[in-house]
Design an enzyme around this catalytic site. Structure first.
Site, PDB file in Angstrom:
ATOM      1  N   ASP A 131       0.819  -1.200   0.000  1.00 40.17           N
ATOM      2  CA  ASP A 131       0.000   0.000   0.000  1.00 40.17           C
ATOM      3  C   ASP A 131       0.859   1.258   0.000  1.00 40.17           C
ATOM      4  O   ASP A 131       2.044   1.231   0.365  1.00 40.17           O
ATOM      5  CB  ASP A 131      -0.920   0.014   1.221  1.00 40.17           C
ATOM      6  N   ARG A 181      -1.116  -0.172  -8.604  1.00 36.74           N
ATOM      7  CA  ARG A 181      -2.355   0.509  -8.226  1.00 36.74           C
ATOM      8  C   ARG A 181      -2.105   2.013  -8.233  1.00 36.74           C
ATOM      9  O   ARG A 181      -1.233   2.518  -7.520  1.00 36.74           O
ATOM     10  CB  ARG A 181      -2.800   0.071  -6.837  1.00 36.74           C
TER      11      ARG A 181
END
Length: 301
Positions: A131, A181
């Site tokens: 992340d 992402r």
């Protein structure tokens, strides 16, 4: 104005402890699966049955200590085993904050713990995506990513469009098999390293999107912005990407009608599903990133 208020609230340890002392219910329950692993599995099953894929994140307690880092590692290993055990691994991956593994305490141990989690994911038939966090962690995260990909090439990474460096990072990572992402960014950053206006962030997002869509990797477009979703669909057509060569990612509880629309069109839609008792910081950052989307009444979502 609202963004700065929510970001300030997210950094308040005292307020976070006060808020998370109560059970997850009502408003919070719209965006967080629940406090336990079984809550995540229950919601992940429902989403998978609706034709959606899932990325699950365990919300860990802050500040992180060496003991809590070990607990987080072990929780992810258990989670991946349970995902495989109930047949959810093909439709689910996990999202991992390296800070929760003690990145600011011992980077070497963090990399070792991340490797353990990636190995558990490989055994379960799932994947791991690292992340995005504040800009001071980016170099370390990308170094750990490079090491992990030597043995676990499916390991993904999140990049934040609001950071000025991200276009360059996209060029480096838009390679065959690389899962990236792309999100706008949910951390307060100084002007020296990040774009400040919403317009500049949107423009940066599109520039990064073009790089990823034109490259050989696998773009994961993480946004709820209707304009950016439409641009992503257009860019995919322009660069002749089929529906399984990229995906959209949206937060659990935010714009579920759009998740359903995109999935019905044949696209891959992945729902970012957090669980754990330490939900406060996560929810405040989401409010800062998109207050209109998160504060929208449930019946309008």
């Amino acid at each position: 104005m609202l963004r700065s208020v929510f970001l300030a609230a997210a950094s308040s340890t005292r307020l976070g402890r006060l808020m998370t002392s109560a059970p997850i219910s009502g408003f919070v329950g719209r965006f967080v699966a629940g406090p336990e692993t079984e809550d995540a599995l229950r919601v992940a099953r429902r989403l998978a049955d609706d034709g959606l894929t899932v990325t699950v994140e365990h919300l860990s307690e802050e500040p992180v200590t060496a003991e809590r880092a070990v607990d987080t590692r072990d929780e992810y290993v258990r989670l991946l085993s349970r995902l495989a055990g109930v047949g959810l691994a093909p439709a689910a991956e996990v999202s991992l904050k390296l800070s929760a593994l003690g990145q600011q305490i011992d980077e070497k141990l963090t990399a070792e713990y991340a490797r353990t989690i990636c190995a558990a994911a490989a055994q379960a038939g799932a994947a791991v995506t690292l992340d995005a966090e504040d800009h001071t962690t980016t170099d370390s995260a990308l170094e750990i990513l490079a090491e992990l990909r030597k043995d676990f090439p499916a390991t993904g990474v999140a990049l934040q469009a609001h950071l000025r460096r991200t276009e360059s990072d996209c060029r480096e990572l838009a390679t065959a098999g690389s899962r990236v992402r792309l999100c706008k960014g949910a951390y307060a950053e100084p002007e020296s390293v990040a774009f400040q206006s919403a317009l500049d962030v949107d423009k940066a997002f599109v520039r990064c999107l073009n790089i990823l869509m034109s490259g050989e990797g696998y773009p994961m477009v993480a946004t709820h912005d209707p304009r950016l979703i439409a641009i992503a669909e257009d860019r995919a057509r322009w660069f002749d990407r089929s529906s399984d060569e990229f995906e959209f990612q949206l937060l659990y509880g935010v714009r579920p009608e759009e998740q359903a629309r995109l999935a019905a069109g044949g696209g891959v839609v992945r729902v970012y599903l957090p669980y754990g008792a330490q939900w406060y910081g996560y929810l405040m950052r989401r409010l800062a990133e998109s207050p209109a989307g998160v504060l929208r009444p449930a019946w309008q979502s």
